[in-house]
Scaffold this active site. Structure first.
Site, PDB file in Angstrom:
ATOM      1  N   LYS A   1      -6.292   8.044 -43.430  1.00 20.10           N
ATOM      2  CA  LYS A   1      -5.295   8.993 -42.950  1.00 20.10           C
ATOM      3  C   LYS A   1      -5.990  10.062 -42.113  1.00 20.10           C
ATOM      4  O   LYS A   1      -6.951  10.686 -42.561  1.00 20.10           O
ATOM      5  CB  LYS A   1      -4.577   9.616 -44.145  1.00 20.10           C
ATOM      6  CG  LYS A   1      -3.282  10.333 -43.821  1.00 20.10           C
ATOM      7  CD  LYS A   1      -2.550  10.712 -45.103  1.00 20.10           C
ATOM      8  CE  LYS A   1      -1.213  11.349 -44.807  1.00 20.10           C
ATOM      9  NZ  LYS A   1      -0.473  11.682 -46.057  1.00 20.10           N
TER      10      LYS A   1
ATOM     11  N   ILE B   1      -1.886   1.638 -38.275  1.00 24.44           N
ATOM     12  CA  ILE B   1      -0.919   0.929 -39.122  1.00 24.44           C
ATOM     13  C   ILE B   1       0.229   1.817 -39.564  1.00 24.44           C
ATOM     14  O   ILE B   1       1.127   1.379 -40.278  1.00 24.44           O
ATOM     15  CB  ILE B   1      -1.592   0.314 -40.367  1.00 24.44           C
ATOM     16  CG1 ILE B   1      -2.336   1.384 -41.181  1.00 24.44           C
ATOM     17  CG2 ILE B   1      -2.525  -0.817 -39.956  1.00 24.44           C
ATOM     18  CD1 ILE B   1      -2.900   0.855 -42.498  1.00 24.44           C
ATOM     19  N   GLY B   2       0.232   3.074 -39.167  1.00 25.72           N
ATOM     20  CA  GLY B   2       1.304   3.972 -39.547  1.00 25.72           C
ATOM     21  C   GLY B   2       1.158   5.298 -38.837  1.00 25.72           C
ATOM     22  O   GLY B   2       0.147   5.576 -38.193  1.00 25.72           O
TER      23      GLY B   2
ATOM     24  N   ASN C   1       4.121  13.006 -39.193  1.00 28.38           N
ATOM     25  CA  ASN C   1       3.949  14.347 -38.671  1.00 28.38           C
ATOM     26  C   ASN C   1       2.509  14.826 -38.823  1.00 28.38           C
ATOM     27  O   ASN C   1       2.024  15.653 -38.063  1.00 28.38           O
ATOM     28  CB  ASN C   1       4.897  15.300 -39.394  1.00 28.38           C
ATOM     29  CG  ASN C   1       5.013  16.633 -38.689  1.00 28.38           C
ATOM     30  OD1 ASN C   1       5.456  16.716 -37.552  1.00 28.38           O
ATOM     31  ND2 ASN C   1       4.593  17.690 -39.359  1.00 28.38           N
ATOM     32  N   PHE C   2       1.788  14.275 -39.827  1.00 27.67           N
ATOM     33  CA  PHE C   2       0.408  14.685 -40.084  1.00 27.67           C
ATOM     34  C   PHE C   2      -0.559  14.192 -39.015  1.00 27.67           C
ATOM     35  O   PHE C   2      -1.619  14.753 -38.802  1.00 27.67           O
ATOM     36  CB  PHE C   2      -0.052  14.145 -41.442  1.00 27.67           C
ATOM     37  CG  PHE C   2      -0.062  12.650 -41.496  1.00 27.67           C
ATOM     38  CD1 PHE C   2      -1.169  11.923 -41.077  1.00 27.67           C
ATOM     39  CD2 PHE C   2       1.052  11.956 -41.945  1.00 27.67           C
ATOM     40  CE1 PHE C   2      -1.172  10.546 -41.097  1.00 27.67           C
ATOM     41  CE2 PHE C   2       1.060  10.579 -41.970  1.00 27.67           C
ATOM     42  CZ  PHE C   2      -0.057   9.873 -41.551  1.00 27.67           C
ATOM     43  N   GLY C   3      -0.233  13.099 -38.361  1.00 28.10           N
ATOM     44  CA  GLY C   3      -1.151  12.432 -37.443  1.00 28.10           C
ATOM     45  C   GLY C   3      -0.892  10.943 -37.473  1.00 28.10           C
ATOM     46  O   GLY C   3       0.173  10.495 -37.094  1.00 28.10           O
ATOM     47  N   GLU C   4      -1.846  10.170 -37.955  1.00 26.87           N
ATOM     48  CA  GLU C   4      -1.614   8.733 -38.051  1.00 26.87           C
ATOM     49  C   GLU C   4      -2.461   8.099 -39.140  1.00 26.87           C
ATOM     50  O   GLU C   4      -3.368   8.725 -39.698  1.00 26.87           O
ATOM     51  CB  GLU C   4      -1.881   8.049 -36.713  1.00 26.87           C
ATOM     52  CG  GLU C   4      -3.338   8.038 -36.277  1.00 26.87           C
ATOM     53  CD  GLU C   4      -3.510   7.371 -34.913  1.00 26.87           C
ATOM     54  OE1 GLU C   4      -2.735   7.703 -33.993  1.00 26.87           O
ATOM     55  OE2 GLU C   4      -4.406   6.527 -34.768  1.00 26.87           O
ATOM     56  N   LEU C   5      -2.124   6.861 -39.427  1.00 27.89           N
ATOM     57  CA  LEU C   5      -2.820   6.094 -40.446  1.00 27.89           C
ATOM     58  C   LEU C   5      -3.501   4.902 -39.789  1.00 27.89           C
ATOM     59  O   LEU C   5      -2.906   4.228 -38.944  1.00 27.89           O
ATOM     60  CB  LEU C   5      -1.821   5.605 -41.503  1.00 27.89           C
ATOM     61  CG  LEU C   5      -2.404   5.156 -42.835  1.00 27.89           C
ATOM     62  CD1 LEU C   5      -2.888   6.353 -43.641  1.00 27.89           C
ATOM     63  CD2 LEU C   5      -1.362   4.395 -43.637  1.00 27.89           C
TER      64      LEU C   5
ATOM     65  N   ASP D   1       9.110  14.990 -52.224  1.00 23.17           N
ATOM     66  CA  ASP D   1       9.204  14.077 -51.074  1.00 23.17           C
ATOM     67  C   ASP D   1       9.665  12.685 -51.491  1.00 23.17           C
ATOM     68  O   ASP D   1       9.118  11.671 -51.036  1.00 23.17           O
ATOM     69  CB  ASP D   1       7.861  13.998 -50.358  1.00 23.17           C
ATOM     70  CG  ASP D   1       7.995  13.507 -48.913  1.00 23.17           C
ATOM     71  OD1 ASP D   1       9.136  13.462 -48.410  1.00 23.17           O
ATOM     72  OD2 ASP D   1       6.972  13.180 -48.296  1.00 23.17           O
TER      73      ASP D   1
END
Length: 415
Positions: free
Chosen positions: A75, A52-53, A56-60, A165
């Site tokens: 996350k 669903i998202g 830069n961290f990876g994905e959701l 942020d």
């Protein structure tokens, strides 16, 4: 561009929520369902669903608590990430998530080759709602947002953290249809940093020549100049975002350059060259007063949050508005990871004195209800988890939404 990765309810009600959801870090590893479907699990309770998202961290991923039948957000970050941040973000959430306006964090642990953090699932972001409202918010809506976000940022600062942020994608309303639906939440503490040294209990020192951290469109002028960020910079970035909502765009959007470095330089130069009076022209003087105040703050200075809040609550009252959570998107169908929701018109908040009206929101809970047979978390666990691209985070490319943003016809207006 290098980005620095360093980092209302009472105790009884909080305890009930914790016991209900089984929160806190667990030593349980990942387990599969033990069936041929190969269902991917995080910890003992959370089933991993569709993407669903991303960021830069990876994905959701959308998830489901199989014990409570509640939807959650999961996350994921590769364990071998070059700049791991998820565990630090989890720690920050644990510091913060006992208050209204910060999502509850339920679990942190491994998920195969990934670290996973399970969070309360929220609603659309302010950027999504901005699109829904033809990219302009009324003064009433901006003031209701601003009053809440000054309080959110004050709370973050009281926990010895600076946020670093600020952008509309990182402020979300609650799940449509829930008691939290009208409250503005702050998410994504991957760039947050302790500004009070936990050992010495002293403010971090002033430094220069720092790499940029945040989103160039909203960051403070001092951040562009390479100065260490402190509380003042979070508040200045909020001020830029408030004007973005009122104006529809900011003067430093859409600038062209050959390289990202040159583009960021142009954005910073244009910010410095744009007088506050010009930026806030045709809008109430309080908007300019806010920006003048936060830009004059010293690096070490504690902002007067009450003064800033009163600027906007007084303007709100003089304008004859009622703090009824009737935002510009009220009554519009809202996109969610589990389908479009047609919300009811918000009810009047409970009676309270005037001072409370502008500093606290309604009591909230996160009950999502029973899932239907079209469970969007079912049948998606085998989808591969995409590793983040090996690129540096830059300006609006940084993304950590709680659900997938819809594609826009033009990207130019977001530069």
């Amino acid at each position: 561009m290098d980005f620095d990765k360093k980092g209302g309810k009472g105790e009884l009600e909080e305890g009930r929520r914790m016991s209900k959801t089984g929160t806190s870090r667990s030593n349980h590893g990942v387990r599969s369902s033990g069936t041929s479907s190969g269902v991917l699990m995080v910890g003992p309770n959370f089933r991993v669903g569709k993407k669903i998202g991303c960021g830069n961290f990876g994905e959701l991923r959308l998830g489901k608590n199989l014990y409570t039948n509640e939807y959650v957000a999961i996350k994921l970050e590769p364990i071998k990430s070059r700049a791991p941040q998820l565990h630090l973000e989890y720690r920050f959430y644990k510091q913060l998530s006992t208050t209204e306006g910060v999502p509850q964090v339920y679990y942190f642990g491994p998920c195969g080759k990934y670290n996973a953090m399970v969070l309360e699932l929220l609603g659309p972001s302010l950027e999504d709602l901005f699109d829904l409202c033809d990219r302009t918010f009324t003064l009433k809506t901006v003031l209701m947002i601003a009053i809440q976000l000054i309080t959110r940022m004050e709370y973050v600062h009281t926990k010895s953290l600076i946020y670093r942020d600020v952008k509309p994608e990182n402020f979300l309303v609650g799940r449509p249809g829930s008691k939290r639906q009208h409250s503005i939440h702050i998410i994504d503490f991957g760039l947050a940093k302790e500004y009070i040294d936990p050992e010495t209990k002293k403010h971090i020192p002033y430094r220069e020549h720092k790499s940029l951290t945040g989103t160039a469109r909203y960051m403070s002028i001092n951040t562009h100049l390479g100065k260490e960020q402190s509380r003042r910079d979070d508040l200045e970035a909020l001020g830029h975002m408030f004007m973005y909502f009122l104006r529809g765009s900011l003067p430093w959007q859409g600038l062209k350059a050959d390289t990202l470095k040159e583009r960021y330089q142009k954005i910073g130069d244009t910010k410095r060259a744009t007088p506050i009076e010009v930026l806030c022209e045709s809008f109430p003087e309080e908007m300019a007063t806010y920006l003048r105040y936060v830009r004059r703050l010293d690096f070490f200075e504690k902002p007067d949050y009450d003064y800033l809040r009163k600027l906007f609550t007084d303007l709100f009252d003089r304008s004859g508005y009622v703090f009824d959570y009737e935002y510009d998107w009220a009554g519009k169908p809202l996109p969610t990871p589990i389908g479009t929701v047609h919300p009811d018109v918000p009810s009047q908040p409970p009676h309270r004195d005037k001072a409370q009206l502008h500093t606290k929101n309604q009591a909230l809970n996160s009950t999502n209800g029973e899932l239907n047979t079209d469970d969007p978390t079912a049948g998606h666990s085998n989808a591969p988890i995409a590793a983040p691209a090996e690129v540096e985070v830059a300006d609006e490319t940084k993304c950590c939404c709680f659900f997938k943003r819809r594609k826009r016809k033009s990207l130019q207006r977001h530069k």
